[in-house]
Structures are given as C-alpha cells and as structure tokens.
Design a protein around this motif. Structure first.
Motif, PDB file in Angstrom:
ATOM      1  N   SER A 151       0.690  -1.379  -0.103  1.00  0.00           N
ATOM      2  CA  SER A 151      -0.014   0.148   0.022  1.00  0.00           C
ATOM      3  C   SER A 151       0.828   1.156   0.004  1.00  0.00           C
ATOM      4  N   ALA A 152       2.037   1.124   0.269  1.00  0.00           N
ATOM      5  CA  ALA A 152       2.938   2.198   0.402  1.00  0.00           C
ATOM      6  C   ALA A 152       3.502   2.752  -1.191  1.00  0.00           C
ATOM      7  N   VAL A 153       3.541   1.855  -1.974  1.00  0.00           N
ATOM      8  CA  VAL A 153       3.999   2.240  -3.334  1.00  0.00           C
ATOM      9  C   VAL A 153       2.982   2.506  -4.362  1.00  0.00           C
ATOM     10  N   ALA A 154       3.215   3.655  -5.165  1.00  0.00           N
ATOM     11  CA  ALA A 154       2.221   4.029  -5.845  1.00  0.00           C
ATOM     12  C   ALA A 154       2.344   3.462  -7.404  1.00  0.00           C
ATOM     13  N   GLY A 155       3.585   2.862  -7.824  1.00  0.00           N
ATOM     14  CA  GLY A 155       3.762   2.379  -8.984  1.00  0.00           C
ATOM     15  C   GLY A 155       5.277   1.751  -9.199  1.00  0.00           C
ATOM     16  N   VAL A 156       5.444   0.913  -9.970  1.00  0.00           N
ATOM     17  CA  VAL A 156       6.770   0.297 -10.079  1.00  0.00           C
ATOM     18  C   VAL A 156       7.167   0.288 -11.689  1.00  0.00           C
ATOM     19  N   LEU A 157       8.361   0.564 -11.792  1.00  0.00           N
ATOM     20  CA  LEU A 157       9.100   0.372 -13.217  1.00  0.00           C
ATOM     21  C   LEU A 157      10.082  -0.435 -12.975  1.00  0.00           C
ATOM     22  N   LEU A 158      10.096  -1.670 -13.733  1.00  0.00           N
ATOM     23  CA  LEU A 158      11.170  -2.861 -13.648  1.00  0.00           C
ATOM     24  C   LEU A 158      11.601  -2.897 -15.108  1.00  0.00           C
ATOM     25  N   VAL A 159      13.086  -2.468 -15.111  1.00  0.00           N
ATOM     26  CA  VAL A 159      13.847  -2.731 -16.426  1.00  0.00           C
ATOM     27  C   VAL A 159      14.569  -3.653 -16.370  1.00  0.00           C
ATOM     28  N   THR A 160      14.487  -4.751 -17.518  1.00  0.00           N
ATOM     29  CA  THR A 160      15.255  -5.965 -17.847  1.00  0.00           C
ATOM     30  C   THR A 160      15.350  -6.735 -16.561  1.00  0.00           C
ATOM     31  N   PRO A 161      14.065  -7.089 -15.997  1.00  0.00           N
ATOM     32  CA  PRO A 161      13.737  -8.043 -14.784  1.00  0.00           C
ATOM     33  C   PRO A 161      14.067  -9.454 -15.217  1.00  0.00           C
ATOM     34  N   TRP A 162      14.342 -10.099 -14.057  1.00  0.00           N
ATOM     35  CA  TRP A 162      14.154 -11.463 -13.976  1.00  0.00           C
ATOM     36  C   TRP A 162      12.777 -11.846 -13.431  1.00  0.00           C
ATOM     37  N   ASP A 163      12.036 -12.859 -13.914  1.00  0.00           N
ATOM     38  CA  ASP A 163      10.706 -13.463 -13.350  1.00  0.00           C
ATOM     39  C   ASP A 163      11.230 -14.039 -11.956  1.00  0.00           C
ATOM     40  N   SER A 164      12.212 -14.874 -11.926  1.00  0.00           N
ATOM     41  CA  SER A 164      12.878 -15.214 -10.468  1.00  0.00           C
ATOM     42  C   SER A 164      14.432 -15.392 -10.802  1.00  0.00           C
ATOM     43  N   LEU A 165      15.172 -15.118  -9.968  1.00  0.00           N
ATOM     44  CA  LEU A 165      16.815 -15.171 -10.247  1.00  0.00           C
ATOM     45  C   LEU A 165      16.940 -16.832 -10.319  1.00  0.00           C
ATOM     46  N   GLU A 166      16.374 -17.705  -9.791  1.00  0.00           N
ATOM     47  CA  GLU A 166      16.434 -18.944  -9.866  1.00  0.00           C
ATOM     48  C   GLU A 166      16.154 -19.438 -11.235  1.00  0.00           C
ATOM     49  N   SER A 167      15.138 -19.045 -12.074  1.00  0.00           N
ATOM     50  CA  SER A 167      14.969 -19.405 -13.255  1.00  0.00           C
ATOM     51  C   SER A 167      16.021 -18.872 -14.333  1.00  0.00           C
ATOM     52  N   VAL A 168      16.602 -17.846 -13.840  1.00  0.00           N
ATOM     53  CA  VAL A 168      17.873 -17.408 -15.029  1.00  0.00           C
ATOM     54  C   VAL A 168      18.972 -18.285 -14.599  1.00  0.00           C
ATOM     55  N   ALA A 169      19.244 -18.373 -13.499  1.00  0.00           N
ATOM     56  CA  ALA A 169      20.485 -19.245 -12.963  1.00  0.00           C
ATOM     57  C   ALA A 169      20.272 -20.677 -13.522  1.00  0.00           C
ATOM     58  N   ALA A 170      19.160 -21.258 -13.443  1.00  0.00           N
ATOM     59  CA  ALA A 170      19.180 -22.655 -14.095  1.00  0.00           C
ATOM     60  C   ALA A 170      19.293 -22.569 -15.474  1.00  0.00           C
ATOM     61  N   GLU A 171      18.813 -21.490 -16.222  1.00  0.00           N
ATOM     62  CA  GLU A 171      19.042 -21.553 -17.556  1.00  0.00           C
ATOM     63  C   GLU A 171      20.379 -21.400 -18.092  1.00  0.00           C
ATOM     64  N   LYS A 172      21.079 -20.844 -17.433  1.00  0.00           N
ATOM     65  CA  LYS A 172      22.688 -20.651 -17.612  1.00  0.00           C
ATOM     66  C   LYS A 172      23.607 -21.765 -16.886  1.00  0.00           C
ATOM     67  N   LEU A 173      22.996 -22.233 -15.862  1.00  0.00           N
ATOM     68  CA  LEU A 173      23.837 -23.640 -15.153  1.00  0.00           C
ATOM     69  C   LEU A 173      22.928 -24.853 -15.388  1.00  0.00           C
ATOM     70  N   ARG A 174      22.700 -25.214 -16.405  1.00  0.00           N
ATOM     71  CA  ARG A 174      21.916 -26.259 -16.325  1.00  0.00           C
ATOM     72  C   ARG A 174      22.434 -27.759 -15.851  1.00  0.00           C
ATOM     73  N   LEU A 175      23.408 -27.598 -15.838  1.00  0.00           N
ATOM     74  CA  LEU A 175      24.081 -29.009 -15.061  1.00  0.00           C
ATOM     75  C   LEU A 175      24.155 -29.034 -13.703  1.00  0.00           C
ATOM     76  N   PHE A 176      23.753 -27.912 -12.888  1.00  0.00           N
ATOM     77  CA  PHE A 176      23.841 -27.781 -11.443  1.00  0.00           C
ATOM     78  C   PHE A 176      22.708 -27.653 -10.916  1.00  0.00           C
ATOM     79  N   PRO A 177      22.344 -28.148  -9.616  1.00  0.00           N
ATOM     80  CA  PRO A 177      21.009 -28.141  -8.743  1.00  0.00           C
ATOM     81  C   PRO A 177      20.858 -26.494  -8.156  1.00  0.00           C
TER      82      PRO A 177
END
Length: 271
Positions: A162-188
């Motif tokens: 309720s404290a934030v009137a609006g948000v601008l996200l530039v080149t964001p990830w959906d989750s850091l986990e999904s980006v890392a999993a994409e780049k480090l496919r062989l690792f858990p």
C-alpha cells in the motif's frame, strides 16, 4: 575399467567442488566489482539539487530535488549489479524533469557506501530505503529497478504494497532461480541459491501499476523472463525495446517510450 572409474571419480569430485564453490561464492558472482566510481557533483545543477542521503545517520545514496518547486512525489531508483548510485544520474534527470524527487539507492559495499557486499545486505538496504523514504516524505512513492535492482525493488514491496504508488522494472528476471537454472543447466540451482528472488511471487499481492521494460536482444537476462513476469501479473504494462540489449536500454528509450511509461504509471508532470 580402473581408468574409467578413476576418471568418473575425478569428474564427480570436480563437480562437487564446483557446486560448493557456487554456493559459497555466489555473492561475488552476482555482485561483481563496479567500475571506478565517478562522484556525482553535489549541490546546485541547472535544474536540480544533489545531496548525499543520510536517512539513519550514515550514507545510503543520493537525493536529487528539482529546483524552484516542491516535489510532487518521490522515485526510488535501484541500480543493477556492477554499478553504483553514481551511474544513475541520467536516469534520475528523467523523473526530476517531471517534478519528482529522486533517491538513488546505494547497496552496502557499492560506490561510497560501506558494508558487506552481499545479496542479503543489498536487499536489507533496499527495504530500508523504502521505509526511510516513507518516514521522510509524505508524497507518493514510486520504485524503479534495473536488472538486479528490479529484483530488489520487487522484494522491497513485500508487506509494503500500500506504500508504493507504481513500479517500473527494467530488464527484470521473473526469478533469479529461473535465470540461473537457464545458465547453469548441469547444477542443482534450486539448492545452491541462498534465495530464489522470485519477482512474480513478490508482486502477487501488489495491486498498483507495474511497467516492465524488456530488451529484444538481452543476452544477460533474456527477454522471455520479462515477458513471463508481465504475463503472470494482472497489472503489468509491457514495453519491448526492439534491437536493444541489456546494457543499452536507456539510450533506446525515446520520448514516446517515456510518455508511455508515465501514462501507465499514472504520473503527471508538475504544473
């Protein structure tokens, strides 16, 4: 056979060492050193005033205020990795011209701010910046985050929707986990990361306006991550920058693009 078993054993040991190294040193990988800091000139500029920000008695970034008029609100800007608050002056000028105060948030261990350079410390500082800005100024507060900073901005909203009137996200990830999993496919990756930094989940209770800017040629955080974030959140306006990469998005933003951003955030220029 003995040679084969020895080779497999060696490969397994190397793999385990790599997994441990990724877990132990991930803050260094995610938060590489920024280039040499070029200080922002404090004091009066042509259209705005720049001062260091000391909300709790210690340096936490910069506050930039339009000259000759009362700010109509505040934009908190969270920078990306391998950057510091000093790199965001040109971005701040965009919002100052609309009559807004801008706070360039600094993370511990970055730029001129002392402290430990970790994701945990950066997140704590990001959340503190929002609460400190609320305590210091009464006007509406907007959050702007780029890359890593988009993740920090989203996480800062949790519990403070309720404290934030609006948000601008530039080149964001959906989750850091999904980006890392994409780049480090062989690792858990799920077990290695200290925290998933899930932006989709962080925004699930936020009902305000969200603008997501994605870059068509982004190779660091491929644009489909931004597209997925926009698709899964009901209040997102998605803006694609054709031909732009991760690090040149700002130069690709035209006046029309900025008008679209401000219209989506329901931001009006000062009269």
């Amino acid at each position: 056979m003995t040679l084969l078993l020895s080779g497999l054993r060696f490969a397994f040991i190397v793999y385990v060492v790599a997994v441990v190294a990724l877990y132990v040193f991930q803050d260094r990988l995610l938060l590489p050193p920024a280039p040499t800091v070029t200080d922002i000139r404090l004091g009066r500029h042509a259209d705005y005033d720049v001062q260091s920000w000391y909300p709790r008695g210690w340096y936490a970034g910069y506050v930039i205020t339009p000259t000759g008029r009362q700010p109509i609100g505040t934009f908190l800007v969270y920078h990306g990795n391998a950057e510091s608050a000093e790199n965001k002056q040109s971005l701040a000028e965009v919002f100052v011209r609309f009559g807004y105060r801008v706070v360039l948030v600094e993370y511990p261990g970055h730029g001129r701010r002392q402290g430990t350079r970790t994701m945990k410390a950066a997140l704590a500082a990001s959340r503190s910046a929002l609460s400190d800005a609320r305590a210091q100024w009464a006007e509406s507060i907007f959050l702007v985050g780029e890359s890593l900073g988009a993740g920090m901005a989203a996480q800062s909203i949790r519990g403070e929707e309720s404290a934030v009137a609006g948000v601008l996200l530039v080149t964001p990830w959906d989750s850091l986990e999904s980006v890392a999993a994409e780049k480090l496919r062989l690792f858990p990756v799920r077990w290695i990361l200290h925290a998933p930094f899930d932006t989709v989940d962080a925004l699930k209770h936020y009902a305000g306006q969200v603008v997501v800017v994605g870059c068509e040629l982004d190779t660091l955080i491929p644009v489909w991550h931004a597209e997925r974030l926009a698709r899964l959140h009901p209040h997102v306006q998605f803006l694609l920058l054709p031909g732009a990469g991760h690090n040149d998005w700002f130069s690709s933003m035209t006046a029309d693009h900025w008008r679209e951003v401000f219209r989506s955030l329901q931001v009006a220029p000062a009269q």
